[in-house]
Structures are given as structure tokens and as C-alpha cells.
Motif scaffolding. Structure first.
Motif, PDB file in Angstrom:
ATOM      1  N   CYS A 223       0.811  -1.229   0.000  1.00 14.51           N
ATOM      2  CA  CYS A 223       0.000   0.000   0.000  1.00 14.51           C
ATOM      3  C   CYS A 223       0.841   1.273   0.000  1.00 14.51           C
ATOM      4  O   CYS A 223       0.301   2.366  -0.137  1.00 14.51           O
ATOM      5  N   PHE A 224       2.127   1.133   0.163  1.00 12.40           N
ATOM      6  CA  PHE A 224       2.967   2.318   0.284  1.00 12.40           C
ATOM      7  C   PHE A 224       3.310   2.873  -1.097  1.00 12.40           C
ATOM      8  O   PHE A 224       3.720   2.149  -1.993  1.00 12.40           O
ATOM      9  N   TYR A 225       3.127   4.164  -1.301  1.00 15.62           N
ATOM     10  CA  TYR A 225       3.667   4.791  -2.507  1.00 15.62           C
ATOM     11  C   TYR A 225       4.027   6.243  -2.224  1.00 15.62           C
ATOM     12  O   TYR A 225       3.686   6.793  -1.174  1.00 15.62           O
ATOM     13  N   THR A 226       4.741   6.828  -3.171  1.00 20.30           N
ATOM     14  CA  THR A 226       5.174   8.210  -3.024  1.00 20.30           C
ATOM     15  C   THR A 226       4.537   9.003  -4.156  1.00 20.30           C
ATOM     16  O   THR A 226       4.554   8.569  -5.301  1.00 20.30           O
ATOM     17  N   ARG A 227       3.932  10.124  -3.811  1.00 18.28           N
ATOM     18  CA  ARG A 227       3.251  10.913  -4.837  1.00 18.28           C
ATOM     19  C   ARG A 227       4.246  11.365  -5.890  1.00 18.28           C
ATOM     20  O   ARG A 227       5.363  11.758  -5.587  1.00 18.28           O
ATOM     21  N   ASP A 228       3.771  11.334  -7.122  1.00 16.63           N
ATOM     22  CA  ASP A 228       4.639  11.670  -8.237  1.00 16.63           C
ATOM     23  C   ASP A 228       4.599  13.181  -8.468  1.00 16.63           C
ATOM     24  O   ASP A 228       4.182  13.652  -9.508  1.00 16.63           O
ATOM     25  N   ASP A 229       5.001  13.917  -7.468  1.00 16.04           N
ATOM     26  CA  ASP A 229       5.056  15.374  -7.645  1.00 16.04           C
ATOM     27  C   ASP A 229       6.299  15.910  -6.969  1.00 16.04           C
ATOM     28  O   ASP A 229       7.133  15.138  -6.468  1.00 16.04           O
ATOM     29  N   GLU A 230       6.420  17.203  -6.964  1.00 16.18           N
ATOM     30  CA  GLU A 230       7.616  17.834  -6.420  1.00 16.18           C
ATOM     31  C   GLU A 230       8.011  17.362  -5.019  1.00 16.18           C
ATOM     32  O   GLU A 230       9.177  17.209  -4.702  1.00 16.18           O
ATOM     33  N   GLU A 231       6.973  17.165  -4.197  1.00 11.87           N
ATOM     34  CA  GLU A 231       7.295  16.955  -2.783  1.00 11.87           C
ATOM     35  C   GLU A 231       7.544  15.516  -2.391  1.00 11.87           C
ATOM     36  O   GLU A 231       7.974  15.250  -1.275  1.00 11.87           O
ATOM     37  N   LYS A 232       7.173  14.599  -3.304  1.00  8.67           N
ATOM     38  CA  LYS A 232       7.406  13.172  -3.043  1.00  8.67           C
ATOM     39  C   LYS A 232       6.843  12.751  -1.691  1.00  8.67           C
ATOM     40  O   LYS A 232       7.508  12.099  -0.884  1.00  8.67           O
ATOM     41  N   ARG A 233       5.604  13.154  -1.450  1.00  7.41           N
ATOM     42  CA  ARG A 233       5.023  12.786  -0.158  1.00  7.41           C
ATOM     43  C   ARG A 233       4.594  11.329  -0.131  1.00  7.41           C
ATOM     44  O   ARG A 233       4.126  10.787  -1.124  1.00  7.41           O
ATOM     45  N   ASN A 234       4.705  10.722   1.042  1.00  2.58           N
ATOM     46  CA  ASN A 234       4.357   9.316   1.202  1.00  2.58           C
ATOM     47  C   ASN A 234       2.873   9.143   1.461  1.00  2.58           C
ATOM     48  O   ASN A 234       2.265   9.917   2.198  1.00  2.58           O
TER      49      ASN A 234
ATOM     50  N   THR B 291      -1.567  23.964   8.179  1.00  5.38           N
ATOM     51  CA  THR B 291      -2.367  24.303   6.993  1.00  5.38           C
ATOM     52  C   THR B 291      -3.186  23.095   6.580  1.00  5.38           C
ATOM     53  O   THR B 291      -2.857  21.956   6.915  1.00  5.38           O
ATOM     54  N   ILE B 292      -4.244  23.351   5.800  1.00 10.39           N
ATOM     55  CA  ILE B 292      -5.073  22.258   5.309  1.00 10.39           C
ATOM     56  C   ILE B 292      -4.224  21.284   4.494  1.00 10.39           C
ATOM     57  O   ILE B 292      -4.341  20.064   4.646  1.00 10.39           O
ATOM     58  N   GLY B 293      -3.337  21.813   3.665  1.00 11.83           N
ATOM     59  CA  GLY B 293      -2.487  20.962   2.833  1.00 11.83           C
ATOM     60  C   GLY B 293      -1.635  20.043   3.693  1.00 11.83           C
ATOM     61  O   GLY B 293      -1.527  18.840   3.441  1.00 11.83           O
ATOM     62  N   ARG B 294      -1.063  20.605   4.740  1.00 10.50           N
ATOM     63  CA  ARG B 294      -0.231  19.826   5.648  1.00 10.50           C
ATOM     64  C   ARG B 294      -1.068  18.753   6.353  1.00 10.50           C
ATOM     65  O   ARG B 294      -0.632  17.618   6.515  1.00 10.50           O
ATOM     66  N   ARG B 295      -2.282  19.132   6.734  1.00 12.80           N
ATOM     67  CA  ARG B 295      -3.126  18.160   7.425  1.00 12.80           C
ATOM     68  C   ARG B 295      -3.612  17.053   6.483  1.00 12.80           C
ATOM     69  O   ARG B 295      -3.720  15.903   6.885  1.00 12.80           O
TER      70      ARG B 295
ATOM     71  N   ALA C 279      -7.424  23.228  -2.267  1.00  9.83           N
ATOM     72  CA  ALA C 279      -6.901  22.948  -0.934  1.00  9.83           C
ATOM     73  C   ALA C 279      -5.905  21.810  -0.898  1.00  9.83           C
ATOM     74  O   ALA C 279      -5.255  21.581   0.104  1.00  9.83           O
ATOM     75  N   SER C 280      -5.753  21.113  -2.021  1.00  5.97           N
ATOM     76  CA  SER C 280      -4.912  19.937  -1.904  1.00  5.97           C
ATOM     77  C   SER C 280      -3.492  20.187  -2.398  1.00  5.97           C
ATOM     78  O   SER C 280      -2.582  19.495  -1.995  1.00  5.97           O
ATOM     79  N   LYS C 281      -3.327  21.150  -3.328  1.00  6.58           N
ATOM     80  CA  LYS C 281      -1.979  21.340  -3.839  1.00  6.58           C
ATOM     81  C   LYS C 281      -1.162  22.251  -2.936  1.00  6.58           C
ATOM     82  O   LYS C 281      -1.672  23.154  -2.298  1.00  6.58           O
ATOM     83  N   THR C 282       0.097  21.994  -2.925  1.00  5.86           N
ATOM     84  CA  THR C 282       0.973  22.789  -2.079  1.00  5.86           C
ATOM     85  C   THR C 282       2.169  23.207  -2.912  1.00  5.86           C
ATOM     86  O   THR C 282       2.457  22.634  -3.949  1.00  5.86           O
ATOM     87  N   VAL C 283       2.833  24.225  -2.477  1.00  4.21           N
ATOM     88  CA  VAL C 283       4.073  24.620  -3.149  1.00  4.21           C
ATOM     89  C   VAL C 283       5.200  24.514  -2.140  1.00  4.21           C
ATOM     90  O   VAL C 283       4.983  24.570  -0.936  1.00  4.21           O
ATOM     91  N   VAL C 284       6.398  24.317  -2.647  1.00  2.00           N
ATOM     92  CA  VAL C 284       7.552  24.227  -1.756  1.00  2.00           C
ATOM     93  C   VAL C 284       8.278  25.562  -1.787  1.00  2.00           C
ATOM     94  O   VAL C 284       8.584  26.096  -2.857  1.00  2.00           O
ATOM     95  N   GLU C 285       8.499  26.120  -0.629  1.00  2.70           N
ATOM     96  CA  GLU C 285       9.271  27.349  -0.548  1.00  2.70           C
ATOM     97  C   GLU C 285      10.589  27.048   0.126  1.00  2.70           C
ATOM     98  O   GLU C 285      10.628  26.325   1.114  1.00  2.70           O
TER      99      GLU C 285
ATOM    100  N   ARG D 169       3.866  24.753   1.565  1.00  2.00           N
ATOM    101  CA  ARG D 169       2.759  25.617   1.948  1.00  2.00           C
ATOM    102  C   ARG D 169       1.630  25.376   0.963  1.00  2.00           C
ATOM    103  O   ARG D 169       1.881  24.967  -0.159  1.00  2.00           O
ATOM    104  N   PRO D 170       0.395  25.651   1.364  1.00  2.00           N
ATOM    105  CA  PRO D 170      -0.683  25.502   0.399  1.00  2.00           C
ATOM    106  C   PRO D 170      -0.470  26.490  -0.748  1.00  2.00           C
ATOM    107  O   PRO D 170      -0.038  27.631  -0.520  1.00  2.00           O
ATOM    108  N   ALA D 171      -0.770  26.041  -1.956  1.00  2.00           N
ATOM    109  CA  ALA D 171      -0.659  26.949  -3.088  1.00  2.00           C
ATOM    110  C   ALA D 171      -1.693  28.053  -2.923  1.00  2.00           C
ATOM    111  O   ALA D 171      -2.787  27.805  -2.415  1.00  2.00           O
ATOM    112  N   PRO D 172      -1.366  29.273  -3.307  1.00  2.00           N
ATOM    113  CA  PRO D 172      -2.339  30.363  -3.168  1.00  2.00           C
ATOM    114  C   PRO D 172      -3.574  30.021  -4.001  1.00  2.00           C
ATOM    115  O   PRO D 172      -3.457  29.579  -5.147  1.00  2.00           O
TER     116      PRO D 172
END
Lengths: 580, 580
Positions: free
Chosen positions: B422-433, B483-487, B560-566, B575-578
Motif C-alpha cells: 500500500c505504500f507509494y510516493t506521490r509523483d510530484d515535487e514533494e514526493k510525499r508518502n 495548513t489544510i495541505g499539511r493536514r 486545498a490539496s496542492k501545495t508549493v515548496v518554498e 505551503r498551500p498553493a495560493p
């Protein structure tokens, strides 16, 4: 109300050091006596209890009320006597003899833990856990981390406990392997208030305090709020859990008039405990301890922390900083190095730790001032090694070893008591037996029956049952050839709260009857409503009265629930009453 | 599909006679070798497996394909060799030395059961059960009664097993105490068809038969129907359970491409077993046996029946009576009485029992005719004691000792494999688990969050969460300031499939957003629909696509779901994307 407790599943096999530290290896014992001729063993306190039962039974007329009360008082304390006291009571006062006719051996402690060895070398001793609590204690730091360091919090565990009972008996009440559920609520010892106390403070409990046990022998009915206020129950958190246990028992269908909380006598309680109250449930075996509620103070975390040299403390952020007195130290590092070599940092570290609070350091200071020397952690410190200054320091948080408040549930005992409390016999000609299990806990939530067995009806029955089971509502299908009345009776006997019957109208319009077990009343409703209705009742969102208000009543009571008894040469048989 | 299996909860502590009878006391062993210098113990087959792994790794280039295959074949049989074979392989062929540098001791069997004593006298030996099955076998008569004598039927048990592993390792994969779930399906040995076989016969399974293990090393993908037809899988009932296990694994979210069924080699299988197939799951530890499927024939019931002198048989009513040949006996009662005295009825009873079927009696008849004497149950019978006549008899039912087909699930191993699958890493900038737990098995079904923490919003959040939890839908409330994104990311990380967010519109119109974990898409719906929707998905009655079809999509993905990396001097932060 949900508590968001942490849940954990620890091992049953427990390495010896854990149970040595907790005190179980040395003190988890019952007093045992032996028949010197046969070698048979008996539990000494139970012999005393039985002897008093027999004495009271044999002398119902001759004993005065005062004499009776005296014996009953002794009986209630049976498991709190010392070996010497028990021996005197058994031999001299109650003249109990072994089955062989000889005197019993003097009573001696018998450890109740099952011992084994772990690993291929056979050198590591392990025990089957006598309670689930220790697993939570040794994992305290992990639990606290998991709870993001927030206090207070609770962790809960459901699992097996094992005790090598000297004389198991009374069905599920005294067994060697049993399911228990324990909650360890960790709390600041200086603040045992509970955030939700107000929600239960009006709840009345039947309390049998220790003074009443040694005195009047009578219980008191008091609100838990008043019991805490008067000091009868030690603190809010303990009282909170007692009230929640009472509410739980009522919710699962226990008879509230057969519940009481008995406080431990001082002699019965562990030396470190603040207060203990057992929920006792009355059954045909008398009052049986089913749920313990103990304030174990800081004992458990303290001993494990000391044995493993691992701090087990929580931190509380203060609303406003607090000023405390500390000692500021100055070491003669050269002298320390010369004296303690590799250990010099251990020595200075130990002194610094004490210096964080003047109260802790004071003894060292006094020793050095008056004797010129003191001993810290086995190291001899002399006056020339360290100087100090008293100083004030603002602290923003305090560290403390949490107290543990522990409700501990014996699941088998609760289950057995519930079986007794739920059993009744219908007050009609046939005296049929019913288990009135609350829908929340009934093993089967619903029975589904066809009025007669045909492929078409069975298909509808199976469809209804499958839908119920898809929602985890356990369902019993009965397509046997027995009469509907007989099948209702079978279902009542195992405590199924509801029965759905499909008949020939079901095939036409999709309607079915729903029968409630205790009232035996029925309503007619669309079959597609069944899962939602049963689900709502099981989850406490609807009542049978609500169902009756929503759907039309079906038939007279007579239609399918009443039966008549016919007597023939083969005996008595019940048959459905002829419908009108 | 529900099976209406019986459920039972037997004790973990098991008296020695039960496990002596089952063969565990004598044969539940692993082969162990000792380092003669340190006394450290090792499991011999695992040493061999490791040695082959090392050899293959060190010689990737030099070994020919044939040589590799040869070593791999030996490795696959590692736990099926005799002590002598293993010793030769370890010492001569693979030159395995003990850590001290010396030769290992010869391998010897080590019993894996934990031993203890039960009762105060210390004389009764008991073991912790190495499997749950034996409890069901010794209760067979009770189970059959409970099932109203109907055959075939199954009984299931979930509980602990204990094995004193020589070298526990690999996390949850090889431990000394583990949760297992076993099904014992009792069936007529002459008819192992399964009533629901047709429902799964098209299901394709990846099979690794014993011929392929010793030969090609390749698996075959075959429908279970064909596998049974060709005889690769011994019978329908065994095949039925294999298919159900496969379906179960897929339902809980296991990756089907990492599942295979491996058949036991003849040398690996117990002498009484007909056929055994292990479901193996691939994880980073390789292919691991997670569910056994064994046709144990009549062995278990036969041995317990013999040891306890208790018949453990089932009766099958025949559709039409069947004619069988029996022997009609006539005894010389006087002679029997003189010869056997008090035992005369035992002797005549034993002969009558054999006489019920000519096939059983034939040996007695031949012995008496040719030698004039025979021995039955230890009694010597002579020709003059009994005469007989062959006769035909119509029978309406037959009695038989049921065969047992046993699927046995290692819950810890399944759980561990599921975590990996069940483990995967999102295919985006942040590589979240993310843990993509299927809603059916996710520990939390839903997260509920306020867009920002206020008393008003928290009240709605708590109300939604309480309603979900009332329906046993475990829910995590996150009112932290993140933030909502973080949660959302936190909730994804622990595999919560859905998140409900309450915002300021919720206070106006009661609507909330519902976000699905893997697609990160959201819909807007009335808060009062949440419990029914989540409940329907968890119980397999609705899909996320169904939810999307029913309710309007909410916002762009960006809301509310996308985030940007600063990146700042303090490191990288998301952080959540504006929002637009």
C-alpha cells in the motif's frame, strides 16, 4: 462519548525482568494450604469463606445478628489477611480440616504466573502476562510520543491474562486464561481533575465504602460528584471512570439493581495505591468483582524507570512561568578528573541533575557543609570538589512522573453476569426461555425467515440476510420446516432481538414483517428498509417505539407470535395458534 | 459471500495429552545447529538459504544458468531435508562455518513449543498452542452437534499461536507470538466437491506446482476450475478456499501481481496430507508464506478419536438405501463367559463392530478358518467361540471420519505485506508518502478538519466525527493549526481514505467538502450525508466514482490539496498553493 484513547496490542509472553520490576515475580501470589496426606492444594482465603458460609447456614437460628455480622466482616476481608492470621482463623477459630481429616499445612504464598523459557538456549525466563497493564507501562514513552507529548491521555488494551489459579471454578468466573480489557489513564499527580467530569457528575452510584464494609455492612447511593466532593472517592478521574463503567453496564443491558462499587480495604490495597473501587455484579454466585478501578499513583512508571535507567516523565507547559530555587554549581574539574577519571562526567552530571531543584540538592549541601563529604550515586564527593550558590530560575514547564488510573475489565465475568441478567422466562403457558440481549451486544442482530420454504421465498430471505451482513449486522437465516412460532421461539432463546418474516405478500409488494423479541409485536415495512432500521437500532440511533411510530402494526399479536400447547400421547407440543 | 462458519475461541494453554496426540510433542521441531564455542543456536535451513544467497551474490558472473538453477532448487527445498542431508549440504557442499570459525554441531531437532506447568501441584505439563486448529479438533463433536449434525461444515478461530523460533527476525514475519486465523472445513472424504465451487471456478490463480519447483522454476496462471480438473489441485474444496483467499487478498488491497500459490513438495508435506498450497506474498523480504491451504485428510480426527476412545464421526443420510455385505454372528456365550469373564461383552462388542461391514470382518474370518484363531483388540479368539454367515443389509446412512481442509492465515505476515503493497510516493515535487489502504481495512476511515480552528467550526467537526464513530466508522479529528495541505498530507501518510473539511460555508448552508486520498479530488455535499456515504463505501456498496457522479466537484484540484515548496534560509517548507 468517545475518548480517543490510544490502543495497543502487547505480547502475552513477557520477559522476567519486566515482571520482576513490577513486583509480580515476588508478590503476585495467593496463599495456599496443602492436605499433608494427599498433597492436594487449596486456596486458603476461599477455604475461610466457605467455612463461614457453612457456619452461617448451619446456625441460621442460633446466631445473633451481632455474631452473624462479625463472621460476615471476617469473610469480606478473607483475601486481606496475613498468612499467620489466616492460619489462626482456619485452625483455631473455624477449625477447618483437610479432606483427609488431617490439619492443613501452614499457608504459604504460591506465585500465580505461568513460567516458561524463551529462545533456543533455554536460559531466558519468561512468564505469561498476569495482566495486560505492564505492556503499556514499558511502552509509556512511545505512547506519549504518539500522543504528541500531550497530557493527560489514556491507552487501552484488550487481550488475554493468565493466572495459575489454585482452584479454578464457577464457570467463567475463576479461570486460568481470560480476556481482559485495561485502560491506563496517565495524569498529572497534582491535578487529577477530568475534563469531562461535569458530564457524569450527577450519575448515582451504589457505593460500598471501606468504613461501611467494616461497620454497617450497608451500601450508600450517592452521585459521583458528591462522592468525590466528600472525599469518599479519591479524585475526579477515578470517579469519572467509575461512572463510565456504570453507564457502560447499563448500556449493554446489565441489571442496574445488581451493581455496586466496593472500595478496597486498606489492608487489601497495594501500598502505593491511593484508592481502589471494584464494580461488583450480583449473580447466582453472589457479588463478583468484575471491573477494578485503581489509582495506582506513580508506582508503575517509577519502578520501570528506575530499573531501566530511562526517564518516564511527562512535561507540562505552565500557563505562566514559575520561579523555583536551584543551586548553581562550580566544579573543581581538575580534582574531579584526578579522582574519578573516566567517570568524572557521570559525577558532575548527577550533581547537576540534583541542582535543578534546591529541595533535591539541599541534603548534599547540608552533608558537605556539616561533614565535608557526601555520597551521590555511589561516588564519594568531598567539599573541595564543588561550590554552589542558591539562585532563582524561571521555569516554563514542569516535568513529572504521571500517576496511573486504571479501570480493568474482566470480560468473561462481565459476559457471564450479562447472561444471567438477560435470562427470563415468558409469563405465559409455555414458560419459554428468552435471552433479552440488548441489540448492541446481541450476537445475532436479526433472524430472517420465510413463512414456508420455497425457492422464491428463500431467494428473498438470502438477499435480505446478505444485505444485513454486508453492514456487519450478524444475521441468522432459519429456513427449517418448523412452524413460524417454533422458529420465533428458537430465535428468542438465543437472544436475537429482531426477526424478519417473508411471506407471499413479500413476493407481490416487497413488504415484510419485523418482530421485536420482548414485546413480540410486529410492524409491516418495505424489505429495503430493513438494513437501515436494524443498523439504526443497533447503533443507538432509533428505538423500537420509533419503528412502531413509523410503520403500521402488523396483524393482532395472534397472527404469528402466539402458540398453543397441544398434549397428545407423545407428550406436549407447541403449535402456532390458528389465525383468524 | 457468507459461509455461515461456526466460530470458536479455544484456550491458548493446552494440556500435554492433546499435543502429544496431535504429534506436536514429538515432531513440531526445527533443525538447529550450535556454535560449539559460544553455544549460540541457529536454524539450520535458514543458514543454508543464506549461504546460497551469498554464493549467488558473490558469483553473479561466473555461475552458469544451470548452476544457478541447481542452487536455487536446493534453496527452495531447504526446510525439507533430513538432518543428515542438511549437515552434508552445510559442511561439505556450502562450507558454512559457525561465527566463532569452528564447525557447527550436527543439526538436531528443537521443539518449538513453549512449555509450562498448570495447576498448583506443578505436575501437569502444558504448552502454549502452536496453532489454533487443535482446539477445534478436540471440540469436533460439539461443533457437529451445534451444526445440527449437518455435513460439510466449517469452524473458524482467530487467536494467538506461539512458536519458540530459533532465530526470530524480519519484523512481523518471523516472531514467537503471532495472531493467526484458521478455518477447519470438515468434509466427507469420498466427496470433496464444494457447493459454491462454480461461483469461483473461473478465477485465475498463479500456481507454482511441485513439478515446476523442481523443474522449470516457473509459475503457471490457470483458472482454479482447470487446476482441479487436471488434478494439479487435489479437489474442489481445496481449490475453492485457494480462490477465496486470492479474492480476499485482492479485496483488502494486496497487489495481485505479487501473489502466488506454491505447492508443498512431497518431502515437505506431512505423511497424511493429500495436498498443500501456500499463498506466498512478495515483499522486500522475498516470497513469504502467508496462508497455508492443506488437505489434512482424516488424520486429526482419527488420532484424537483413538487417543480418547471417543468416536469422532459424521453421518450422511443416503438418498436411496444402499446394500452392503455384513457378517451375522452367533456366539458360544458360555465359552466366551468362561474365557473372558467380565470382558465377555467387550469381546463380543468388538466382533459385532467389525461384522457391520464384511470388508472389515474378512480378516477375522480368514484367520479363524485357516488358523483357527485370531486376535481382536488384544483378545485371542478361537474358532469355537463364534460362527458367522455372510448376509446383505440395506443401510440408509453411512458413518465416516471427516477429512479436514484447512486454510490457515498468518495475520501479522498479511498485515506486513499489505503495508508494503500500500505504500507509494506521490509523483510530484514533494514526493510525499501515502498509504493507499482500501477503505475496508484502513484503520481510520475518515479525517474531519476545520478550515481554521474556531469554536463554531470545531463544534461541527465534532458532531460529524461523533456521528461517524456511532456507526463504527473510525475517525480522526485534526484541529491542529497546520495548513489544510499539511493536514491532508498527514492524513494521507497514515492511509486515511477520506477527509471531510468544514469551512465558513458549512456554517451557512451545512455543506462540506469530501476529499478522496489517492485522486485528491473533492466534492461538495451536505454534512448530513457523510456518514451514509462513508459507510456505503466502507461496506462495498458505493465507489468514489459513484460519489463523484452524485455530487458536484469542488474547486480546482488547486483549492486545498496542492501545495508549493518554498525554500528559505531555514530549509524547505511546503505551503498551500495560493488559491485563485
Amino acid at each position: 462519548m468517545t475518548e480517543s484513547m490510544l490502543e495497543m496490542d502487547c505480547t502475552n509472553l513477557t520477559p522476567e525482568p519486566v515482571l520482576k520490576t513490577s513486583g509480580h515475580v515476588d508478590r503476585f501470589t495467593d496463599l495456599m494450604v496443602k492436605d499433608p496426606e494427599t498433597g492436594e492444594c487449596f486456596r486458603a482465603d476461599k477455604l475461610l469463606e466457605d467455612a463461614i458460609d457453612n457456619l452461617l447456614e448451619d446456625n441460621t437460628v442460633t446466631l445473633s445478628t451481632e455474631e452473624r455480622d462479625h463472621h460476615l466482616r471476617i469473610q469480606r476481608q478473607a483475601d486481606a489477611f496475613s498468612p499467620q492470621e489466616l492460619d489462626k482463623l482456619l485452625k483455631e477459630d473455624y477449625k477447618v480440616k483437610a479432606p483427609s481429616g488431617q490439619e492443613f499445612s501452614p499457608s504459604f504464598p504460591f506465585n500465580l504466573m505461568f513460567k516458561t523459557t524463551i529462545g533456543p538456549e533455554g536460559t531466558s525466563v519468561g512468564f505469561l502476562r498476569p495482566e495486560t497493564a505492564q505492556g503499556l507501562f514499558v511502552n509509556f514513552r512511545r505512547l506519549l510520543d504518539y500522543n504528541a507529548q500531550r497530557m493527560p491521555f489514556a491507552a487501552a488494551q484488550i487481550g488475554l491474562g493468565f493466572r495459575n489459579e489454585i482452584s479454578p471454578r464457577s464457570g467463567l468466573l475463576r479461570v486460568r486464561e481470560f480476556t481482559m480489557a485495561e485502560i491506563e489513564h496517565f495524569v498529572n499527580p497534582d491535578d487529577k481533575s477530568h475534563p469531562n467530569f461535569a458530564s457524569i457528575s450527577d450519575k448515582e452510584l451504589v457505593l460500598f465504602g471501606r468504613d461501611d464494609q467494616l461497620g454497617s455492612g450497608k451500601t450508600k447511593t450517592v452521585s459521583v460528584g458528591d462522592a468525590v466532593k466528600s472525599g469518599l472517592v479519591n479524585n475526579e478521574t477515578l470517579g469519572y471512570f467509575m461512572a463510565r463503567t456504570q453507564l457502560f453496564m447499563e448500556k449493554i443491558g446489565m441489571d442496574a439493581s445488581r451493581l455496586r462499587f466496593r472500595q478496597h480495604l486498606t489492608t487489601e490495597m497495594a501500598h502505593y495505591a491511593c484508592d481502589c473501587w471494584d464494580l461488583e455484579i450480583k449473580s447466582s454466585y453472589g457479588w463478583v468483582e468484575c471491573v477494578g478501578h485503581a489509582d495506582r499513583a506513580c508506582y508503575d512508571l517509577k519502578v520501570h524507570s528506575e530499573a531501566t535507567n530511562t526517564p518516564m516523565v511527562a512535561t507540562q507547559k505552565l500557563d505562566k512561568p514559575k520561579e523555583i530555587t536551584i543551586a548553581k554549581l562550580k566544579f573543581d574539574r581538575k580534582l574531579l578528573g584526578k579522582e574519578f577519571k573516566a567517570d568524572q562526567r557521570v559525577v558532575s552530571g548527577a550533581l547537576e541533575a540534583l541542582a535543578q531543584n534546591w529541595d533535591d540538592f539541599e541534603k548534599v549541601a547540608t552533608d558537605l557543609e556539616t561533614n565535608g563529604t557526601t555520597v551521590v550515586d555511589g561516588f564519594t564527593i568531598t567539599k573541595d570538589m564543588v561550590t554552589w550558590k542558591k539562585a532563582n530560575k524561571k521555569v516554563h514547564e514542569i516535568k513529572f512522573t504521571p500517576s496511573v488510573i486504571e479501570p480493568s475489565f474482566g470480560i468473561g465475568r462481565i459476559l457471564y453476569s450479562l447472561l444471567e441478567h438477560c435470562f427470563y422466562t415468558r409469563d405465559d403457558e409455555e414458560k419459554r426461555n428468552v435471552m433479552k440481549f440488548n441489540p448492541r451486544v446481541a450476537p445475532y442482530k436479526c433472524a430472517v425467515l420465510p413463512i414456508s420454504s420455497s425457492d422464491e421465498l428463500n431467494a428473498v430471505v438470502n438477499e435480505i440476510a446478505a444485505d444485513l451482513m454486508d453492514y456487519d449486522l450478524s444475521t441468522k437465516v432459519d429456513t427449517s420446516g418448523a412452524t413460524i412460532g417454533r422458529r420465533y421461539a428458537r430465535s428468542d432463546e438465543i437472544g436475537v432481538p429482531f426477526a424478519v418474516t417473508c411471506d407471499f405478500d413479500t413476493l407481490k409488494d416487497g413488504s415484510v414483517t419485523l418482530r421485536e423479541r420482548d414485546s413480540m409485536e410486529q410492524v409491516r415495512l418495505p424489505k429495503d428498509d430493513i438494513t437501515a432500521i436494524i443498523g439504526a437500532i443497533v447503533h443507538g440511533k432509533m428505538t423500537w417505539e420509533g419503528v412502531q411510530a413509523k410503520y403500521p402494526k402488523y396483524g393482532g399479536d395472534a397472527v404469528a407470535s402466539k402458540t398453543v400447547v397441544e398434549t397428545s400421547s407423545r407428550g406436549s407440543f407447541s403449535r402456532p395458534a390458528p389465525s383468524n
